[in-house]
Scaffold this motif. Structure first.
Motif, short mmCIF file in Angstrom:
data_model
loop_
_atom_site.label_atom_id
_atom_site.label_comp_id
_atom_site.label_asym_id
_atom_site.label_seq_id
_atom_site.Cartn_x
_atom_site.Cartn_y
_atom_site.Cartn_z
N GLY A 1 0.78 -1.22 0.00
CA GLY A 1 0.00 0.00 0.00
C GLY A 1 0.81 1.27 0.00
O GLY A 1 1.96 1.31 -0.47
N LYS A 2 0.23 2.32 0.54
CA LYS A 2 0.82 3.66 0.49
C LYS A 2 2.11 3.75 1.29
O LYS A 2 2.16 3.35 2.45
CB LYS A 2 -0.19 4.68 1.01
CG LYS A 2 0.38 6.10 1.12
CD LYS A 2 -0.68 7.11 1.49
CE LYS A 2 -0.07 8.48 1.76
NZ LYS A 2 -1.07 9.52 2.01
N TRP A 3 3.15 4.32 0.68
CA TRP A 3 4.45 4.51 1.32
C TRP A 3 4.67 5.99 1.62
O TRP A 3 4.67 6.40 2.76
CB TRP A 3 5.56 3.96 0.43
CG TRP A 3 6.94 4.14 0.95
CD1 TRP A 3 7.95 4.88 0.41
CD2 TRP A 3 7.50 3.52 2.13
NE1 TRP A 3 9.10 4.79 1.16
CE2 TRP A 3 8.85 3.96 2.23
CE3 TRP A 3 7.00 2.68 3.10
CZ2 TRP A 3 9.70 3.56 3.26
CZ3 TRP A 3 7.84 2.27 4.14
CH2 TRP A 3 9.17 2.71 4.21
N HIS A 4 4.93 6.80 0.59
CA HIS A 4 5.00 8.26 0.72
C HIS A 4 6.14 8.73 1.62
O HIS A 4 6.03 9.73 2.32
CB HIS A 4 3.66 8.80 1.24
CG HIS A 4 3.37 10.20 0.79
ND1 HIS A 4 2.37 10.98 1.35
CD2 HIS A 4 3.95 10.98 -0.16
CE1 HIS A 4 2.33 12.16 0.77
NE2 HIS A 4 3.29 12.19 -0.16
N LEU A 5 7.26 7.99 1.60
CA LEU A 5 8.39 8.34 2.45
C LEU A 5 9.72 8.36 1.70
O LEU A 5 10.77 8.21 2.30
CB LEU A 5 8.49 7.37 3.63
CG LEU A 5 7.46 7.55 4.74
CD1 LEU A 5 7.52 6.41 5.73
CD2 LEU A 5 7.65 8.90 5.45
N GLY A 6 9.66 8.58 0.40
CA GLY A 6 10.89 8.67 -0.36
C GLY A 6 10.74 8.14 -1.76
O GLY A 6 9.70 7.59 -2.13
N THR A 7 11.78 8.30 -2.54
CA THR A 7 11.73 7.96 -3.96
C THR A 7 12.23 6.55 -4.24
O THR A 7 12.86 5.91 -3.39
CB THR A 7 12.57 8.97 -4.77
OG1 THR A 7 13.89 9.03 -4.20
CG2 THR A 7 11.95 10.35 -4.71
N GLU A 8 11.98 6.09 -5.44
CA GLU A 8 12.16 4.69 -5.80
C GLU A 8 13.60 4.20 -5.74
O GLU A 8 13.86 3.08 -5.30
CB GLU A 8 11.60 4.45 -7.21
CG GLU A 8 11.67 3.02 -7.67
CD GLU A 8 10.95 2.81 -8.99
OE1 GLU A 8 10.82 1.65 -9.40
OE2 GLU A 8 10.53 3.80 -9.61
N ALA A 9 14.56 5.01 -6.16
CA ALA A 9 15.93 4.52 -6.30
C ALA A 9 16.55 4.09 -4.97
O ALA A 9 17.28 3.10 -4.90
CB ALA A 9 16.79 5.59 -6.95
N PHE A 10 16.26 4.83 -3.88
CA PHE A 10 16.96 4.56 -2.63
C PHE A 10 16.07 4.42 -1.40
O PHE A 10 16.52 3.89 -0.39
CB PHE A 10 17.95 5.69 -2.34
CG PHE A 10 18.96 5.93 -3.43
CD1 PHE A 10 20.02 5.06 -3.62
CD2 PHE A 10 18.84 7.02 -4.27
CE1 PHE A 10 20.94 5.27 -4.62
CE2 PHE A 10 19.77 7.25 -5.27
CZ PHE A 10 20.82 6.36 -5.45
N TYR A 11 14.82 4.90 -1.45
CA TYR A 11 14.07 5.07 -0.21
C TYR A 11 12.71 4.38 -0.18
O TYR A 11 11.80 4.82 0.51
CB TYR A 11 13.90 6.56 0.09
CG TYR A 11 15.21 7.28 0.28
CD1 TYR A 11 15.92 7.17 1.48
CD2 TYR A 11 15.76 8.07 -0.74
CE1 TYR A 11 17.13 7.83 1.66
CE2 TYR A 11 16.97 8.73 -0.56
CZ TYR A 11 17.64 8.59 0.64
OH TYR A 11 18.84 9.24 0.81
N TYR A 12 12.54 3.32 -0.92
CA TYR A 12 11.29 2.58 -0.92
C TYR A 12 11.27 1.55 0.23
O TYR A 12 12.29 1.35 0.90
CB TYR A 12 11.10 1.88 -2.27
CG TYR A 12 10.28 2.68 -3.27
CD1 TYR A 12 10.05 4.05 -3.09
CD2 TYR A 12 9.71 2.07 -4.38
CE1 TYR A 12 9.31 4.78 -4.01
CE2 TYR A 12 8.96 2.80 -5.30
CZ TYR A 12 8.76 4.15 -5.11
OH TYR A 12 8.01 4.85 -6.01
N PRO A 13 10.14 0.89 0.47
CA PRO A 13 10.07 -0.08 1.57
C PRO A 13 11.15 -1.15 1.54
O PRO A 13 11.66 -1.56 2.59
CB PRO A 13 8.67 -0.69 1.39
CG PRO A 13 7.86 0.41 0.78
CD PRO A 13 8.80 1.11 -0.15
N GLN A 14 11.53 -1.59 0.34
CA GLN A 14 12.55 -2.63 0.24
C GLN A 14 13.92 -2.16 0.70
O GLN A 14 14.83 -2.96 0.94
CB GLN A 14 12.64 -3.19 -1.18
CG GLN A 14 12.97 -2.17 -2.26
CD GLN A 14 11.74 -1.59 -2.94
OE1 GLN A 14 10.72 -1.41 -2.28
NE2 GLN A 14 11.84 -1.32 -4.22
#
Length: 480
Positions: free
Chosen positions: A144-157
């Motif tokens: 679901g919703k993350w909204h805490l950073g961008t894809e390259a470095f700051y996603y849930p993974q």
């Protein structure tokens, strides 16, 4: 074969088997965790919270077998800071992540103060609750919703989750209906952001259902070992889009008896159904008796969607309507089913609560601003060892009744400092839940104590200040 060697080999095999059996037993003893986070769900937008308009039988059932917190707060009146507080156990001010991302609604000519600084992503240096659990042997999933950073470095993974499904940098989907795409005009720049689909689907799919489907699948796939699942719905955030048949049902209600927009009500009902699907899956797999389930919201209800009465204001404002939220915890070991707790709690508390419930070592250097709620949940205590709770929001956002502020709540008293005007407001929430009677002048001693407490807290956490805006234009007075 040498008998001495055989004995050593046999001993080694026995020890290995014992170690394996011990690890299996330990894994079996560790409870699972399901954290359900709803976006913009108001404090009283549930049947168990007093609503007779919104239909939430599954969430109400969760409350019947759990503990309902009536003085639960989000760490901020907007989403990203609260989400960061949940994952880190720290106040947004301490993280320097005090505004929703990627930007707010500051206006160079019309806002008197320059906003406080804030970072644009959850720092990788923080040890999230997911990282702590994963180190303890948990499978971790974010849906679901993350909204805490961008894809390259700051996603849930990148923040401790083995699985990331639908977690993106944006705060709302382009659409709740397949293909879930859309655009959004950024308020501070006027530029258009393209929102690609956060998840796959097919014609006729509804996003709330798709996320629930993925949550079910995650639980089934990881039922043999302890897991931590965070189901963070995009709903009930705008755009207000409910299933047509549900919208029609709420439109048939007399307008005078509606608590909110029929489209919003339909979304709430769909969220409730998703909770029902998750609970049913846990029950089917016989996991419900050893699963900690937490249900809560990231801030108060949106002004154009729902009525937060008796609370004052709405999402974006730091009056009670913007920060007081529903919170329900189902914890089979030791809790009193259907109990109610009125102790003030806040988003930072979930981190140490989860660690204690899962017998995972606490990390006091990380969850600095949280207190474990397990003693309250298990009725071992009627209070927390905490003097007060705090908020710091040095920003503008254009929601009704919003202004930059710093706040402290101690006991029944709530002090609000307006960071633009320097003025204070003082309320006794036990006597005045709607914050209609400013008691600043009649209680100078209480006000003085809370002002001192607020000042020392701001220094402790490094709360970033606001500064005068040299480009501010005083509004011209109209001629009579």
């Amino acid at each position: 074969m040498n008998s001495k060697y055989s004995t050593k080999l046999l001993f080694g095999l026995v020890m290995s088997l014992c170690s394996f059996m011990l690890s299996v037993a330990t894994a079996e003893e560790k409870p699972n965790v399901v954290f359900i986070l709803i976006d913009d769900l108001g404090w009283n937008d549930l049947g168990c919270m007093g609503s007779d308009y919104y239909q939430t039988p599954n969430i109400d059932r969760l409350a019947d077998r759990g503990v309902r917190f009536t003085n639960a707060y989000s760490a901020c009146a907007v989403c990203s800071p609260t989400r960061a507080a949940i994952l880190t156990g720290k106040y947004p001010a301490r993280l320097l992540l005090t505004q929703w991302l990627p930007s707010g609604r500051w206006d160079r000519e019309h806002n008197k103060m320059i906003e406080g600084r804030y970072i644009g992503e959850l720092p990788l240096e923080e040890i999230t609750v997911a990282e702590a659990l994963r180190e303890s042997g948990y499978a971790t999933g974010y849906i679901g919703k993350w909204h805490l950073g961008t894809e390259a470095f700051y996603y849930p993974q990148h923040q401790g989750f083995d699985v990331n499904i639908a977690g993106r940098d944006y705060g709302a989907p382009g659409s709740y209906f397949y293909p879930f795409e859309g655009t959004w005009k950024i308020p501070s720049t006027g530029q258009v952001q393209v929102k690609p689909a956060p998840i796959s689907g097919k014609e006729g799919d509804y996003l709330v259902d798709r996320l629930a489907e993925e949550a079910e699948q995650f639980i089934r796939s990881h039922s043999e070992k302890p897991f931590f699942l965070m189901l963070a719905h995009y709903a009930v955030h705008a755009p207000l889009q409910g299933k047509a048949e549900k919208v029609e049902t709420y439109e048939s209600v007399d307008p005078d008896n509606r608590q909110g927009n029929p489209k919003y009500a339909a979304m709430v009902e769909s969220v409730d159904e998703s909770v029902g699907r998750v609970l049913a899956t846990l029950e089917e797999l016989n996991l419900d008796s050893r699963t900690l389930v937490i249900f809560t919201s990231d801030n108060g209800g949106f002004a154009k969607a729902t009525d937060n009465t008796p609370l004052r204001a709405n999402k974006g404002s730091h009056y009670e309507g913007g920060i007081r939220i529903p919170a329900i915890v189902a914890w089979p070991p030791g809790q009193k089913n259907g109990s109610v707790c009125d102790v003030p709690v806040i988003s930072t508390d979930w981190y140490p609560t989860i660690l204690e419930a899962t017998n995972t070592p606490l990390r006091p250097f990380q969850h600095l601003d949280g207190k474990s709620l397990l003693p309250l949940i298990e009725s071992r205590s009627e209070k927390l060892d905490r003097q007060a709770i705090f908020w710091h929001y040095p920003h503008y956002n254009q929601h009704p009744q919003n202004f930059p502020c710093t706040i402290v709540r101690r006991g029944d008293w709530k002090l609000i400092e307006n960071l633009e005007t320097g003025e204070f407001e003082l309320y006794n929430l036990n006597e005045d839940l709607g914050e209609s009677n400013n008691l600043l002048k009649s209680n100078p001693q209480v006000a003085s104590e809370l002002q001192a407490l607020l000042s020392s807290w701001k220094i402790e956490v490094g709360a970033d200040p606001m500064r005068p805006n040299p480009e501010y234009q005083e509004p011209t007075k109209s001629k009579k």
